[in-house]
Design an enzyme around this catalytic site. Structure first.
Site, PDB file in Angstrom:
ATOM      1  CE  LYS A  49       2.971 -12.914   8.402  1.00  0.00           C
ATOM      2  NZ  LYS A  49       3.265 -13.507  10.113  1.00  0.00           N
ATOM      3  CD  GLN A  93       6.543 -12.836  11.496  1.00  0.00           C
ATOM      4  OE1 GLN A  93       5.501 -12.897  11.742  1.00  0.00           O
ATOM      5  NE2 GLN A  93       6.645 -14.431  11.216  1.00  0.00           N
ATOM      6  CG  ASP A 116      -0.360 -15.097  14.414  1.00  0.00           C
ATOM      7  OD1 ASP A 116      -1.334 -15.349  12.817  1.00  0.00           O
ATOM      8  OD2 ASP A 116       0.416 -14.774  14.006  1.00  0.00           O
TER       9      ASP A 116
END
Ligand code: NAP
Length: 279
Positions: A49, A93, A116
């Protein structure tokens, strides 16, 4: 032989567009990732990413915390990043080490920086249909389906998997496209009777090669979300691509399907977050 939906090519095109837009901005979008512990797969995902961010012209920083990090320390870092005007997107994450529960931290993340779309606020907005951010993988899946140019209106979409990350939010996005959605999970009875009826079948269960040609019909568009490592080291999806691609109408490969689109959508959401915060 079904047609292949080339997620890598579509994602490359989107990333190129994002790079061109970013080059003209008076500021640099910035995505910060928080990585707790040393889960090897998470480390790979976070660094992929970050590489994509740099390629798009974004700034990006990875905050690495040891696996024994306390709840207080992690909340402090999230609060600091929430207040930092240079940071537009924050990515926590997952999974976290077992002593830390994701929900305890996601609720502290600023919804404006939640690229996200995992905070309760942004999920609620997604549910209401009035939202800025949608989760990256489901958003990418909708783009992949639309790349086939089929009319989604009234199509029967069967989603196997009901996780917060993929299955549940995807079902909302498919409903918005006027699909009739069937959700399947580990308690669903006669699951292949349902998958066989699908115009669109999304396999997001994390079971290698679970979907065989007997589980689909010839008209089906197959989206394979699964990423599974076989004992021989081979990376495969939840769909038996070799066999199913001979029968399905359209199919995404693994790798090169949903994965690259997830990263492209993360960049898209970060750019959107930067624009909202700078407007
Ligand atoms: P997850 O949280 O483990 O959820 C799996 C879901 O599948 C659950 O809802 C589970 O049902 C259901 N399930 C498990 N076994 C089943 C079975 N035999 N029949 C029907 N349903 C079954 O997984 P996830 O986070 O959604 O991820 C799913 C897969 O996608 C994984 O392989 C993951 O690595 C991959 N993934 C890929 C990307 C990408 O960018 N390509 C992004 C995210 C995830 P219950 O709820 O009843 O337990």
């Amino acid at each position: 032989m079904g047609q292949i939906i080339n997620g890598k090519k579509i994602a490359d095109g989107i990333q190129e567009e994002i790079r061109a837009i970013t080059a003209k901005l008076p500021y640099k979008p910035r995505l910060d990732a928080i990585l707790v512990g040393n889960n090897p797969a998470s480390s790979v995902y976070v660094s992929m990413k970050q590489k994509a961010c740099i390629k798009a012209g974004f700034d990006s920083k990875i905050h690495m915390l040891p696996s024994k990090t306390t709840k207080k320390k992690l909340v402090q870092l999230i609060s600091k990043l929430n207040l930092d005007n240079k940071v537009h997107g924050i990515l926590l994450q997952l999974p976290l080490p077992s002593h830390l529960k994701a929900f305890d931290f996601l609720k502290h993340l600023s919804p404006l920086k939640d690229v996200d779309c995992l905070t309760p606020y942004n999920m609620g907005r997604l549910f209401s249909g009035y939202y800025d951010f949608a989760p990256c993988t489901p958003l990418g899946i909708i783009k992949l389906i639309k790349s086939t140019r089929i009319n989604l209106d009234g199509k029967h979409a069967v989603v196997v998997g009901r996780s917060l990350l993929v299955g549940k939010p995807l079902s909302l996005l498919l409903l918005e496209e006027n699909c009739t959605v069937t959700m399947c999970h580990s308690h669903t009875k006669n699951i292949f009777d349902l998958t066989k009826q699908a115009d669109i079948l999304v396999a997001a269960l994390g079971k290698p090669l679970y979907i065989s040609p007997h589980a689909i019909s010839k008209k089906t568009i197959i989206i394979d979300v699964g990423i599974n490592r076989l004992p021989n080291g081979l990376l495969v999806g939840d769909v038996d691509f070799k066999k199913v691609s001979k029968k399905a109408a359209w199919i995404t490969p693994v790798p090169g399907g949903v994965g690259p689109m997830t990263i492209a959508m993360l960049l898209q959401n970060t750019l959107l977050a930067a624009r909202i915060q700078n407007s």
